[in-house]
Design a protein around this motif. Structure first.
Motif, PDB file in Angstrom:
ATOM      1  N   LYS A   1       0.824  -1.193   0.000  1.00  0.00           N
ATOM      2  CA  LYS A   1       0.000   0.000   0.000  1.00  0.00           C
ATOM      3  C   LYS A   1       0.868   1.257   0.000  1.00  0.00           C
ATOM      4  N   LYS A   2       1.899   1.267   0.820  1.00  0.00           N
ATOM      5  CA  LYS A   2       2.786   2.427   0.880  1.00  0.00           C
ATOM      6  C   LYS A   2       3.514   2.620  -0.443  1.00  0.00           C
ATOM      7  N   ILE A   3       3.925   1.557  -1.081  1.00  0.00           N
ATOM      8  CA  ILE A   3       4.594   1.662  -2.377  1.00  0.00           C
ATOM      9  C   ILE A   3       3.629   2.239  -3.412  1.00  0.00           C
ATOM     10  N   GLU A   4       2.390   1.791  -3.401  1.00  0.00           N
ATOM     11  CA  GLU A   4       1.399   2.331  -4.331  1.00  0.00           C
ATOM     12  C   GLU A   4       1.193   3.820  -4.098  1.00  0.00           C
ATOM     13  N   LYS A   5       1.089   4.240  -2.856  1.00  0.00           N
ATOM     14  CA  LYS A   5       0.918   5.649  -2.534  1.00  0.00           C
ATOM     15  C   LYS A   5       2.143   6.445  -2.969  1.00  0.00           C
ATOM     16  N   HIS A   6       3.309   5.865  -2.789  1.00  0.00           N
ATOM     17  CA  HIS A   6       4.558   6.555  -3.100  1.00  0.00           C
ATOM     18  C   HIS A   6       4.614   6.984  -4.563  1.00  0.00           C
TER      19      HIS A   6
ATOM     20  N   LYS B   1       6.639  17.312  -0.763  1.00  0.00           N
ATOM     21  CA  LYS B   1       5.804  18.404  -0.282  1.00  0.00           C
ATOM     22  C   LYS B   1       6.187  18.751   1.152  1.00  0.00           C
ATOM     23  N   VAL B   2       6.190  20.043   1.447  1.00  0.00           N
ATOM     24  CA  VAL B   2       6.502  20.519   2.790  1.00  0.00           C
ATOM     25  C   VAL B   2       5.189  20.687   3.553  1.00  0.00           C
ATOM     26  N   VAL B   3       5.113  20.038   4.713  1.00  0.00           N
ATOM     27  CA  VAL B   3       3.910  20.080   5.551  1.00  0.00           C
ATOM     28  C   VAL B   3       4.318  20.530   6.952  1.00  0.00           C
ATOM     29  N   LEU B   4       3.586  21.502   7.466  1.00  0.00           N
ATOM     30  CA  LEU B   4       3.783  21.961   8.844  1.00  0.00           C
ATOM     31  C   LEU B   4       2.582  21.508   9.661  1.00  0.00           C
ATOM     32  N   VAL B   5       2.841  20.766  10.738  1.00  0.00           N
ATOM     33  CA  VAL B   5       1.779  20.289  11.621  1.00  0.00           C
ATOM     34  C   VAL B   5       1.830  21.107  12.907  1.00  0.00           C
ATOM     35  N   VAL B   6       0.726  21.824  13.200  1.00  0.00           N
ATOM     36  CA  VAL B   6       0.627  22.611  14.424  1.00  0.00           C
ATOM     37  C   VAL B   6      -0.370  21.898  15.337  1.00  0.00           C
ATOM     38  N   ASP B   7       0.174  21.191  16.314  1.00  0.00           N
ATOM     39  CA  ASP B   7      -0.640  20.402  17.232  1.00  0.00           C
ATOM     40  C   ASP B   7       0.143  20.239  18.525  1.00  0.00           C
ATOM     41  N   ASP B   8      -0.509  20.442  19.651  1.00  0.00           N
ATOM     42  CA  ASP B   8       0.172  20.385  20.941  1.00  0.00           C
ATOM     43  C   ASP B   8       0.419  18.974  21.448  1.00  0.00           C
ATOM     44  N   GLU B   9      -0.138  17.967  20.772  1.00  0.00           N
ATOM     45  CA  GLU B   9      -0.010  16.587  21.246  1.00  0.00           C
ATOM     46  C   GLU B   9       1.080  15.839  20.469  1.00  0.00           C
ATOM     47  N   PRO B  10       2.181  15.462  21.138  1.00  0.00           N
ATOM     48  CA  PRO B  10       3.261  14.734  20.465  1.00  0.00           C
ATOM     49  C   PRO B  10       2.794  13.432  19.808  1.00  0.00           C
TER      50      PRO B  10
ATOM     51  N   PRO C   1       3.859   9.406   4.191  1.00  0.00           N
ATOM     52  CA  PRO C   1       5.134   8.767   3.861  1.00  0.00           C
ATOM     53  C   PRO C   1       6.277   9.772   3.707  1.00  0.00           C
ATOM     54  N   SER C   2       7.363   9.505   4.390  1.00  0.00           N
ATOM     55  CA  SER C   2       8.501  10.428   4.408  1.00  0.00           C
ATOM     56  C   SER C   2       9.159  10.601   3.042  1.00  0.00           C
ATOM     57  N   ALA C   3       8.943   9.691   2.129  1.00  0.00           N
ATOM     58  CA  ALA C   3       9.528   9.817   0.792  1.00  0.00           C
ATOM     59  C   ALA C   3       8.873  10.962   0.007  1.00  0.00           C
ATOM     60  N   ARG C   4       7.662  11.353   0.399  1.00  0.00           N
ATOM     61  CA  ARG C   4       6.963  12.414  -0.340  1.00  0.00           C
ATOM     62  C   ARG C   4       6.658  13.644   0.499  1.00  0.00           C
ATOM     63  N   PHE C   5       6.771  13.524   1.801  1.00  0.00           N
ATOM     64  CA  PHE C   5       6.420  14.626   2.676  1.00  0.00           C
ATOM     65  C   PHE C   5       7.576  14.963   3.599  1.00  0.00           C
TER      66      PHE C   5
END
Length: 161
Positions: A12-17, A25-34, A45-49
């Motif tokens: 599934k991850k390979i298909e998404k990749h 893509k650069v993504v910023l996550v603003v959330d107080d919960e680790p 997936p870290s290969a695309r984000f």
């Protein structure tokens, strides 16, 4: 011994990749919960984000500005509403009432910095008036955490493709 469930997950991850054609893509996550930060990173997936974390509204604004200055303007900001760092009802109410820096105020400040900012909400409070406020001030969409992380990741991919 191969676990079939793990094998399906890898497939599934390979298909998404393959769906982004190598564009990170650069993504910023603003959330107080680790824990939520880590789950989002796991499902994107870290290969695309390239995922950056901010644990408060103030840190989210600073990180957004820093990324812009470094030529890495976020393609997407994922915003929680409750950024108090607390689960106490009185702290959440302060955020809802605008007494503290919440996701609505943070979104507004990021949009003031960059009117073209692409922001979505991902919060347990999506169905409340508070979630509607987030959309009214400029979030493209506000998703409830009840959709689950797999569906959320699919929605992120839809938004960014």
């Amino acid at each position: 011994m191969i676990n079939i469930a793990e094998e399906k997950l890898i497939i599934k991850k390979i298909e998404k990749h393959n769906s982004f054609a190598g564009e990170e893509k650069v993504v910023l996550v603003v959330d107080d919960e680790p824990e939520i930060q880590e789950l989002i990173k796991t499902y994107l997936p870290s290969a695309r984000f390239e995922v950056y974390s901010a644990y408060s509204g103030k840190e989210g604004i600073e990180k957004y500005e820093d990324l812009m200055e470094r030529g890495k303007k976020p393609d997407l900001v994922i915003m929680d509403l409750n950024l108090s760092g607390s689960k106490k009802i009185e702290d959440i109410v302060k955020q809802m009432n605008g007494e503290e820096m919440d996701g609505v105020k943070t979104t507004q400040k990021i949009i003031n910095i960059d009117p073209d900012a692409n922001i979505i909400g991902f919060t347990a409070f999506a169905d409340l008036e508070w979630g509607q406020k987030l959309k009214e001030i400029g979030a493209k969409e506000v998703l409830s955490r009840s959709v689950g992380f797999e569906e959320f990741a699919k929605k992120v991919e839809e938004i960014l493709t």
